[in-house]
Design a protein around this motif. Sequence first.
Motif, PDB file in Angstrom:
ATOM      1  N   UNK A  27      22.593  55.691  37.677  1.00  0.00           N
ATOM      2  CA  UNK A  27      22.722  56.794  36.719  1.00  0.00           C
ATOM      3  C   UNK A  27      21.485  57.668  36.704  1.00  0.00           C
ATOM      4  N   UNK A  28      20.315  57.040  36.635  1.00  0.00           N
ATOM      5  CA  UNK A  28      19.063  57.790  36.634  1.00  0.00           C
ATOM      6  C   UNK A  28      18.857  58.500  37.968  1.00  0.00           C
ATOM      7  N   UNK A  29      19.151  57.809  39.052  1.00  0.00           N
ATOM      8  CA  UNK A  29      18.989  58.402  40.381  1.00  0.00           C
ATOM      9  C   UNK A  29      19.925  59.597  40.568  1.00  0.00           C
ATOM     10  N   UNK A  30      21.155  59.448  40.086  1.00  0.00           N
ATOM     11  CA  UNK A  30      22.124  60.535  40.204  1.00  0.00           C
ATOM     12  C   UNK A  30      21.625  61.781  39.468  1.00  0.00           C
ATOM     13  N   UNK A  31      21.100  61.570  38.270  1.00  0.00           N
ATOM     14  CA  UNK A  31      20.589  62.698  37.483  1.00  0.00           C
ATOM     15  C   UNK A  31      19.380  63.331  38.170  1.00  0.00           C
ATOM     16  N   UNK A  32      18.475  62.514  38.654  1.00  0.00           N
ATOM     17  CA  UNK A  32      17.281  63.037  39.339  1.00  0.00           C
ATOM     18  C   UNK A  32      17.670  63.782  40.612  1.00  0.00           C
ATOM     19  N   UNK A  33      18.628  63.226  41.351  1.00  0.00           N
ATOM     20  CA  UNK A  33      19.081  63.875  42.583  1.00  0.00           C
ATOM     21  C   UNK A  33      19.699  65.232  42.268  1.00  0.00           C
ATOM     22  N   UNK A  34      20.483  65.265  41.203  1.00  0.00           N
ATOM     23  CA  UNK A  34      21.104  66.517  40.775  1.00  0.00           C
ATOM     24  C   UNK A  34      20.031  67.558  40.427  1.00  0.00           C
ATOM     25  N   UNK A  35      19.014  67.124  39.712  1.00  0.00           N
ATOM     26  CA  UNK A  35      17.932  68.041  39.324  1.00  0.00           C
ATOM     27  C   UNK A  35      17.201  68.585  40.547  1.00  0.00           C
ATOM     28  N   UNK A  37      18.348  68.780  43.665  1.00  0.00           N
ATOM     29  CA  UNK A  37      19.246  69.667  44.409  1.00  0.00           C
ATOM     30  C   UNK A  37      19.344  71.040  43.751  1.00  0.00           C
ATOM     31  N   UNK A  38      19.502  71.064  42.441  1.00  0.00           N
ATOM     32  CA  UNK A  38      19.590  72.334  41.728  1.00  0.00           C
ATOM     33  C   UNK A  38      18.308  73.133  41.886  1.00  0.00           C
ATOM     34  N   UNK A  39      17.178  72.469  41.797  1.00  0.00           N
ATOM     35  CA  UNK A  39      15.884  73.139  41.928  1.00  0.00           C
ATOM     36  C   UNK A  39      15.721  73.734  43.324  1.00  0.00           C
ATOM     37  N   UNK A  40      16.031  72.950  44.345  1.00  0.00           N
ATOM     38  CA  UNK A  40      15.855  73.417  45.728  1.00  0.00           C
ATOM     39  C   UNK A  40      16.852  74.516  46.074  1.00  0.00           C
ATOM     40  N   UNK A  41      18.074  74.399  45.621  1.00  0.00           N
ATOM     41  CA  UNK A  41      19.066  75.444  45.890  1.00  0.00           C
ATOM     42  C   UNK A  41      18.714  76.737  45.161  1.00  0.00           C
ATOM     43  N   UNK A  42      18.143  76.617  43.979  1.00  0.00           N
ATOM     44  CA  UNK A  42      17.732  77.806  43.230  1.00  0.00           C
ATOM     45  C   UNK A  42      16.612  78.544  43.972  1.00  0.00           C
ATOM     46  N   UNK A  43      15.774  77.816  44.673  1.00  0.00           N
ATOM     47  CA  UNK A  43      14.679  78.425  45.424  1.00  0.00           C
ATOM     48  C   UNK A  43      15.179  79.188  46.648  1.00  0.00           C
ATOM     49  N   UNK A  44      16.392  78.906  47.094  1.00  0.00           N
ATOM     50  CA  UNK A  44      16.931  79.559  48.293  1.00  0.00           C
ATOM     51  C   UNK A  44      17.349  80.999  48.044  1.00  0.00           C
ATOM     52  N   UNK A  45      17.432  81.413  46.802  1.00  0.00           N
ATOM     53  CA  UNK A  45      17.804  82.783  46.445  1.00  0.00           C
ATOM     54  C   UNK A  45      19.159  83.155  47.055  1.00  0.00           C
ATOM     55  N   UNK A  46      20.157  82.320  46.807  1.00  0.00           N
ATOM     56  CA  UNK A  46      21.505  82.538  47.320  1.00  0.00           C
ATOM     57  C   UNK A  46      22.272  83.507  46.432  1.00  0.00           C
TER      58      UNK A  46
END
Length: 87
Positions: A27-35, A37-46
């Motif tokens: 559960x904790x890993x899933x939440x951290x992974x989600x965070x 992924x969201x952070x890195x994808x946001x940096x891509x300026x898509x």
Amino acid sequence: MINAKKLEEIAHQISESMPSGIKQFAGEMEEKTKQVLQSKLAQLDLVTREEFDVQTRVLMRTREKLADLEQKMADLEAKLAESDKSE
């Protein structure tokens, strides 16, 4: 912009592929992974598909206007050349 459902699926798949001893932290890993992924994808300026389609239509209209202006310029240059010859 980013499909949250797809991010949840990816995070879940990652947590499910972990060894059983680590699954207690899933559960904790899933939440951290989600965070992460969201952070890195946001940096891509898509951009969204909708934004891309809008910009494609704007570009097509701009190209059409440019072609019209080029044709008008060619016509004016031809008329000017004809009037210079007749003088």
